[in-house]
Design a protein around this motif. Structure first.
Motif, PDB file in Angstrom:
ATOM      1  N   ALA A  52      29.302 -12.731-105.484  1.00  0.00           N
ATOM      2  CA  ALA A  52      30.152 -13.894-105.389  1.00  0.00           C
ATOM      3  C   ALA A  52      31.248 -13.464-104.575  1.00  0.00           C
ATOM      4  CB  ALA A  52      30.513 -14.627-106.523  1.00  0.00           C
ATOM      5  N   PRO A  53      31.816 -14.177-103.279  1.00  0.00           N
ATOM      6  CA  PRO A  53      32.942 -13.780-102.726  1.00  0.00           C
ATOM      7  C   PRO A  53      34.170 -13.921-103.585  1.00  0.00           C
ATOM      8  CG  PRO A  53      31.670 -15.553-101.553  1.00  0.00           C
ATOM      9  CD  PRO A  53      30.904 -15.259-102.952  1.00  0.00           C
ATOM     10  N   GLY A  54      35.044 -12.698-103.234  1.00  0.00           N
ATOM     11  CA  GLY A  54      36.250 -12.497-104.005  1.00  0.00           C
ATOM     12  C   GLY A  54      37.419 -13.437-103.585  1.00  0.00           C
ATOM     13  N   GLY A  55      38.457 -13.162-104.103  1.00  0.00           N
ATOM     14  CA  GLY A  55      39.689 -13.968-103.710  1.00  0.00           C
ATOM     15  C   GLY A  55      40.052 -13.672-102.289  1.00  0.00           C
ATOM     16  N   PRO A  56      40.211 -12.403-101.714  1.00  0.00           N
ATOM     17  CA  PRO A  56      40.657 -12.193-100.184  1.00  0.00           C
ATOM     18  C   PRO A  56      39.771 -12.921 -99.357  1.00  0.00           C
ATOM     19  CG  PRO A  56      40.872 -10.060-101.631  1.00  0.00           C
ATOM     20  CD  PRO A  56      40.066 -11.168-102.365  1.00  0.00           C
ATOM     21  N   HIS A  57      38.392 -12.790 -99.690  1.00  0.00           N
ATOM     22  CA  HIS A  57      37.354 -13.478 -98.678  1.00  0.00           C
ATOM     23  C   HIS A  57      37.559 -15.019 -98.432  1.00  0.00           C
ATOM     24  CE1 HIS A  57      33.488 -15.326 -97.781  1.00  0.00           C
ATOM     25  NE2 HIS A  57      33.126 -14.024 -97.110  1.00  0.00           N
ATOM     26  N   GLU A  58      37.713 -15.560 -99.931  1.00  0.00           N
ATOM     27  CA  GLU A  58      37.680 -17.066 -99.977  1.00  0.00           C
ATOM     28  C   GLU A  58      38.987 -17.568 -99.284  1.00  0.00           C
ATOM     29  OE1 GLU A  58      35.064 -19.152-101.018  1.00  0.00           O
ATOM     30  OE2 GLU A  58      34.594 -17.284-100.068  1.00  0.00           O
ATOM     31  N   LEU A  59      40.052 -16.740 -99.550  1.00  0.00           N
ATOM     32  CA  LEU A  59      41.501 -17.151 -98.995  1.00  0.00           C
ATOM     33  C   LEU A  59      41.349 -17.022 -97.619  1.00  0.00           C
ATOM     34  CD1 LEU A  59      44.469 -18.060 -99.667  1.00  0.00           C
ATOM     35  CD2 LEU A  59      45.140 -15.651-100.013  1.00  0.00           C
ATOM     36  N   THR A  60      40.826 -16.060 -97.137  1.00  0.00           N
ATOM     37  CA  THR A  60      40.898 -15.975 -95.596  1.00  0.00           C
ATOM     38  C   THR A  60      39.747 -17.242 -94.972  1.00  0.00           C
ATOM     39  OG1 THR A  60      40.491 -13.273 -95.669  1.00  0.00           O
ATOM     40  CG2 THR A  60      39.907 -14.650 -93.759  1.00  0.00           C
ATOM     41  N   VAL A  61      38.912 -17.467 -95.653  1.00  0.00           N
ATOM     42  CA  VAL A  61      38.090 -18.492 -95.148  1.00  0.00           C
ATOM     43  C   VAL A  61      38.937 -19.997 -95.179  1.00  0.00           C
ATOM     44  CG1 VAL A  61      36.198 -20.181 -95.840  1.00  0.00           C
ATOM     45  CG2 VAL A  61      35.951 -17.779 -95.637  1.00  0.00           C
ATOM     46  N   LEU A  62      39.629 -20.283 -96.533  1.00  0.00           N
ATOM     47  CA  LEU A  62      40.731 -21.313 -96.402  1.00  0.00           C
ATOM     48  C   LEU A  62      41.649 -21.176 -95.343  1.00  0.00           C
ATOM     49  CD1 LEU A  62      41.587 -23.832 -98.170  1.00  0.00           C
ATOM     50  CD2 LEU A  62      42.952 -22.065 -99.285  1.00  0.00           C
ATOM     51  N   ARG A  63      42.404 -20.048 -95.045  1.00  0.00           N
ATOM     52  CA  ARG A  63      43.524 -20.160 -94.255  1.00  0.00           C
ATOM     53  C   ARG A  63      42.936 -20.221 -92.759  1.00  0.00           C
ATOM     54  NH1 ARG A  63      47.337 -15.483 -97.006  1.00  0.00           N
ATOM     55  NH2 ARG A  63      48.085 -17.177 -98.587  1.00  0.00           N
ATOM     56  N   VAL A  64      41.824 -19.616 -92.525  1.00  0.00           N
ATOM     57  CA  VAL A  64      41.327 -19.893 -90.984  1.00  0.00           C
ATOM     58  C   VAL A  64      40.873 -21.244 -90.861  1.00  0.00           C
ATOM     59  CG1 VAL A  64      39.488 -19.240 -89.607  1.00  0.00           C
ATOM     60  CG2 VAL A  64      40.481 -17.583 -90.595  1.00  0.00           C
ATOM     61  N   ARG A  65      40.189 -22.056 -91.724  1.00  0.00           N
ATOM     62  CA  ARG A  65      40.023 -23.307 -91.739  1.00  0.00           C
ATOM     63  C   ARG A  65      41.054 -24.174 -91.524  1.00  0.00           C
ATOM     64  NH1 ARG A  65      40.238 -27.518 -94.825  1.00  0.00           N
ATOM     65  NH2 ARG A  65      40.808 -26.467 -96.643  1.00  0.00           N
ATOM     66  N   LYS A  66      41.940 -24.159 -92.328  1.00  0.00           N
ATOM     67  CA  LYS A  66      43.373 -25.100 -92.097  1.00  0.00           C
ATOM     68  C   LYS A  66      44.157 -24.861 -90.955  1.00  0.00           C
ATOM     69  CE  LYS A  66      45.698 -25.500 -95.916  1.00  0.00           C
ATOM     70  NZ  LYS A  66      46.561 -25.161 -97.287  1.00  0.00           N
ATOM     71  N   ARG A  67      43.949 -23.752 -90.379  1.00  0.00           N
ATOM     72  CA  ARG A  67      44.890 -23.285 -89.108  1.00  0.00           C
ATOM     73  C   ARG A  67      44.039 -24.040 -87.973  1.00  0.00           C
ATOM     74  NH1 ARG A  67      46.771 -17.100 -90.624  1.00  0.00           N
ATOM     75  NH2 ARG A  67      48.210 -17.795 -92.448  1.00  0.00           N
ATOM     76  N   LEU A  68      42.586 -23.765 -87.971  1.00  0.00           N
ATOM     77  CA  LEU A  68      41.783 -24.545 -86.865  1.00  0.00           C
ATOM     78  C   LEU A  68      42.156 -25.847 -86.901  1.00  0.00           C
ATOM     79  CD1 LEU A  68      38.488 -22.152 -86.854  1.00  0.00           C
ATOM     80  CD2 LEU A  68      40.151 -22.741 -85.002  1.00  0.00           C
ATOM     81  N   GLU A  69      41.973 -26.622 -88.063  1.00  0.00           N
ATOM     82  CA  GLU A  69      42.123 -28.095 -88.062  1.00  0.00           C
ATOM     83  C   GLU A  69      43.491 -28.620 -87.761  1.00  0.00           C
ATOM     84  OE1 GLU A  69      40.208 -29.294 -91.847  1.00  0.00           O
ATOM     85  OE2 GLU A  69      38.134 -29.190 -90.990  1.00  0.00           O
ATOM     86  N   LYS A  70      44.272 -27.605 -87.951  1.00  0.00           N
ATOM     87  CA  LYS A  70      45.547 -28.130 -87.199  1.00  0.00           C
ATOM     88  C   LYS A  70      45.546 -28.253 -85.674  1.00  0.00           C
ATOM     89  CE  LYS A  70      48.875 -26.551 -91.057  1.00  0.00           C
ATOM     90  NZ  LYS A  70      49.641 -25.912 -91.184  1.00  0.00           N
ATOM     91  N   VAL A  71      44.859 -27.473 -85.010  1.00  0.00           N
ATOM     92  CA  VAL A  71      45.014 -27.420 -83.776  1.00  0.00           C
ATOM     93  C   VAL A  71      43.722 -28.136 -83.066  1.00  0.00           C
ATOM     94  CG1 VAL A  71      46.514 -25.535 -83.547  1.00  0.00           C
ATOM     95  CG2 VAL A  71      44.033 -25.308 -83.439  1.00  0.00           C
ATOM     96  N   MET A  72      42.866 -28.634 -83.729  1.00  0.00           N
ATOM     97  CA  MET A  72      41.578 -29.110 -83.188  1.00  0.00           C
ATOM     98  C   MET A  72      41.719 -30.621 -82.894  1.00  0.00           C
ATOM     99  SD  MET A  72      38.320 -26.806 -84.519  1.00  0.00           S
ATOM    100  CE  MET A  72      38.447 -27.675 -86.206  1.00  0.00           C
ATOM    101  N   PRO A  73      40.794 -31.392 -82.365  1.00  0.00           N
ATOM    102  CA  PRO A  73      40.913 -32.711 -82.126  1.00  0.00           C
ATOM    103  C   PRO A  73      40.411 -33.410 -83.482  1.00  0.00           C
ATOM    104  CG  PRO A  73      39.910 -31.913 -80.197  1.00  0.00           C
ATOM    105  CD  PRO A  73      39.924 -30.608 -81.131  1.00  0.00           C
ATOM    106  N   GLU A  74      40.912 -34.571 -83.797  1.00  0.00           N
ATOM    107  CA  GLU A  74      40.455 -35.161 -85.134  1.00  0.00           C
ATOM    108  C   GLU A  74      39.007 -35.166 -85.417  1.00  0.00           C
ATOM    109  OE1 GLU A  74      41.435 -39.122 -87.502  1.00  0.00           O
ATOM    110  OE2 GLU A  74      42.764 -38.566 -86.066  1.00  0.00           O
TER     111      GLU A  74
END
Length: 201
Positions: A52-74
């Motif tokens: 199962a993915p560990g904390g660093p993996h899942e935190l990276t996924v979360l931060r990349v997702r959130k950062r992308l959604e801040k700059v992408m169209p709705e």
């Protein structure tokens, strides 16, 4: 999740789907909720990441997702859930960590069509790095995914691949842009920071 074995977008007959691929999809449907880990299908067979993915993996996924959604169209999403992406005629089924896709293209009953993805993003698994750096680097251009970004918490670096072109071994990405954590990275049309992304201990 329940899939339709042999379901093929744009195919007129079941004969376009390999019997071996259909058998593997049916087997994975039965294993979905009973065997831990993540399953994918490549030209070489089933890939099973047992850990199962560990904390660093899942935190990276979360931060990349959130950062992308801040700059992408709705109307676009940096999606991290089900379903998978599959091209049944190619016999390949993958599950990116993050999929950049229009919400309208998510309105499907079964697997996402990989050609509707604007980008696929993977965070390298500690237990099976070759799946991201070798297998998916081969499969994503075959599936028509225009941009593939890899974040590697082992090294604090990554790469963005684009510009699919034909080669004797099949479609491949022609352009590779490497980055190190702390730098900005551009994925398709959107630039995000890599500051604060975790590393594997």
């Amino acid at each position: 999740m329940t899939r339709a074995p042999g379901h093929t977008r744009g195919a007129s007959a079941m004969t376009t789907v390999s019997p071996l691929y259909r058998t593997m999809r049916e087997a994975l449907d039965r294993l979905d909720d009973t065997v831990p880990g993540k399953f994918e299908i490549t030209k070489e067979g089933i890939v099973h990441d047992m850990m199962a993915p560990g904390g660093p993996h899942e935190l990276t996924v979360l931060r990349v997702r959130k950062r992308l959604e801040k700059v992408m169209p709705e109307e676009l999403a940096a999606h991290t859930g089900e379903p998978d992406v599959a091209d049944d005629t190619q016999g390949v089924m993958r599950h990116p960590d993050v999929m950049v896709i229009a919400e309208a293209d998510m309105e499907v009953e079964f697997s996402f069509d990989p050609r509707t993805l604007l980008a696929a993003i993977e965070v390298v698994s500690r237990s099976n790095p070759d799946n991201d750096w070798v297998g998916k680097l081969r499969d994503y251009p075959l599936l028509g995914v225009p941009v593939y970004a890899i974040f590697d918490p082992r090294t604090g670096s990554g790469a963005v691949f684009s510009d699919i072109h034909a080669t004797p071994e099949g479609p491949r990405y022609a352009t590779r842009k490497d980055f190190f954590y702390g730098e900005d990275v551009t994925i398709a049309e959107w630039t995000i920071s890599t500051d604060g992304l975790p590393r594997y201990p």
